[in-house]
Scaffold this motif. Structure first.
Motif, PDB file in Angstrom:
ATOM      1  N   VAL A 116       1.409   1.083   2.736  1.00 25.90           N
ATOM      2  CA  VAL A 116       1.585  -0.350   2.500  1.00 25.90           C
ATOM      3  C   VAL A 116       1.856  -0.536   1.012  1.00 25.90           C
ATOM      4  CG1 VAL A 116       0.075  -0.979   4.414  1.00 25.90           C
ATOM      5  CG2 VAL A 116      -0.879  -0.771   2.112  1.00 25.90           C
ATOM      6  N   ALA A 117       2.562  -1.612   0.688  1.00 23.47           N
ATOM      7  CA  ALA A 117       2.880  -1.865  -0.718  1.00 23.47           C
ATOM      8  C   ALA A 117       2.482  -3.262  -1.165  1.00 23.47           C
ATOM      9  CB  ALA A 117       4.378  -1.649  -0.968  1.00 23.47           C
ATOM     10  N   ASN A 118       2.004  -4.076  -0.219  1.00 23.19           N
ATOM     11  CA  ASN A 118       1.577  -5.429  -0.570  1.00 23.19           C
ATOM     12  C   ASN A 118       0.520  -5.896   0.431  1.00 23.19           C
ATOM     13  OD1 ASN A 118       3.022  -6.353   1.782  1.00 23.19           O
ATOM     14  ND2 ASN A 118       4.896  -6.333   0.558  1.00 23.19           N
ATOM     15  N   HIS A 119      -0.007  -7.079   0.176  1.00 21.73           N
ATOM     16  CA  HIS A 119      -1.111  -7.584   1.001  1.00 21.73           C
ATOM     17  C   HIS A 119      -0.656  -7.864   2.432  1.00 21.73           C
ATOM     18  CE1 HIS A 119      -5.073  -9.286   1.579  1.00 21.73           C
ATOM     19  NE2 HIS A 119      -4.540 -10.374   2.108  1.00 21.73           N
ATOM     20  N   LYS A 120       0.546  -8.372   2.592  1.00 26.61           N
ATOM     21  CA  LYS A 120       1.052  -8.674   3.931  1.00 26.61           C
ATOM     22  C   LYS A 120       1.126  -7.413   4.785  1.00 26.61           C
ATOM     23  CE  LYS A 120       5.046 -10.597   6.386  1.00 26.61           C
ATOM     24  NZ  LYS A 120       6.413 -11.180   6.243  1.00 26.61           N
ATOM     25  N   ASN A 148       9.429   1.043  -7.625  1.00 29.19           N
ATOM     26  CA  ASN A 148       8.970   1.377  -6.281  1.00 29.19           C
ATOM     27  C   ASN A 148       8.385   0.179  -5.542  1.00 29.19           C
ATOM     28  OD1 ASN A 148       8.630   3.360  -4.251  1.00 29.19           O
ATOM     29  ND2 ASN A 148       6.468   3.571  -4.761  1.00 29.19           N
ATOM     30  N   THR A 149       7.640  -0.669  -6.240  1.00 30.20           N
ATOM     31  CA  THR A 149       6.972  -1.791  -5.564  1.00 30.20           C
ATOM     32  C   THR A 149       7.249  -3.143  -6.214  1.00 30.20           C
ATOM     33  OG1 THR A 149       4.940  -1.585  -6.886  1.00 30.20           O
ATOM     34  CG2 THR A 149       5.086  -0.253  -4.878  1.00 30.20           C
ATOM     35  N   LYS A 150       8.085  -3.137  -7.266  1.00 30.53           N
ATOM     36  CA  LYS A 150       8.386  -4.381  -7.991  1.00 30.53           C
ATOM     37  C   LYS A 150       7.114  -5.038  -8.531  1.00 30.53           C
ATOM     38  CE  LYS A 150      12.788  -5.437  -5.748  1.00 30.53           C
ATOM     39  NZ  LYS A 150      12.943  -4.098  -5.154  1.00 30.53           N
TER      40      LYS A 150
END
Length: 241
Positions: A116-120, A148-150
């Motif tokens: 995963v890369a963010n909360h969503k 990679n994840t901004k």
């Protein structure tokens, strides 16, 4: 190569009196004091997600399911099988939830990990009981973290905290991948002691218990691997590297 280096390193760090492959404690000798703790185990993690995600042509969902099901029969400890990130960022992984529906976990002890890369994405992964681990890519290099994840490294640490909280409420475990842990291709300064700083923050501030040092661009050397793990493993015996 990396597996062989870790095997030799763990053998060097293994407490005396415990033979390779032996489980439990040895019989204490008179006057020898308490028995040493069992030696640390070595887990093999298979990562089809990393190999698949960069392919341009979309692999049909059924083909992914058949491939990962074959891996599930091999006996790996964990399989990093997919990711919950935006479909524009990684189009190849847009069907991860569908792939999961076709995996046969009935006859395997292998556990599943999703990136995963963010909360969503973390929220979505936490709703799926088949997934044991959530992996988050945290770079020690600012340039790569942005690409990679901004996110900046500071923002990424905030996401790690929120993801760790989600994992705690969902009965899952967070695995932090320390990207660019052995160097970077951007010409940015690299200091191996930065790894110590990141591990300390993840440990004391966030309570992360599984950290993977990622050789993102394949630039590690035997000496650097030995120095890092020889320093980190004894210093953080409660963390799985």
């Amino acid at each position: 190569f990396f597996f062989a280096m870790l095997t030799r390193l763990l053998a060097r760090l293994r407490p005396r009196g415990i033979a390779s492959g032996q489980r439990g404690c040895t019989t204490p000798q008179p006057g020898a004091g308490p028995s040493p703790a069992p030696s640390p185990g070595l887990k093999i993690i298979e990562c089809p997600r990393d190999a698949i995600q960069g392919l341009r042509n979309f692999i049909p969902t059924g083909q992914k399911q058949r491939y990962i099901n074959a891996l599930l029969r091999c006996g790996f400890d964990t399989i990093d099988f997919g990711s919950f990130v935006g479909p524009k960022a990684v189009p190849q992984m847009r069907d991860t939830a569908e792939v999961l529906k076709g995996l046969d976990l009935s006859g395997t002890a292998s556990k599943l990990l999703a990136i995963v890369a963010n909360h969503k994405g973390a929220e979505e992964a936490c709703l799926l009981p088949e997934i044991r681990y959530l992996g988050f890519p945290l770079s020690v290099n600012e340039t790569f973290q942005q690409r990679n994840t901004k996110k900046s490294i500071r923002q990424a640490f905030e996401t790690v905290q929120r993801t760790q909280d989600l994992c705690g409420r969902s009965g899952k475990e967070l695995v932090v991948y320390l990207s660019m842990a052995f160097g970077n291709p951007y010409g940015d300064p690299y200091d191996e002691h930065v790894i110590d700083d990141f591990v300390a923050r993840l440990d004391t501030r966030l309570g992360v218990r599984i950290i993977s040092l990622a050789d993102t661009i394949g630039c590690s050397t035997p000496d650097l691997i030995t120095r890092l793990y020889t320093r980190l493993i004894p210093k953080y015996p409660h963390i799985e590297f």
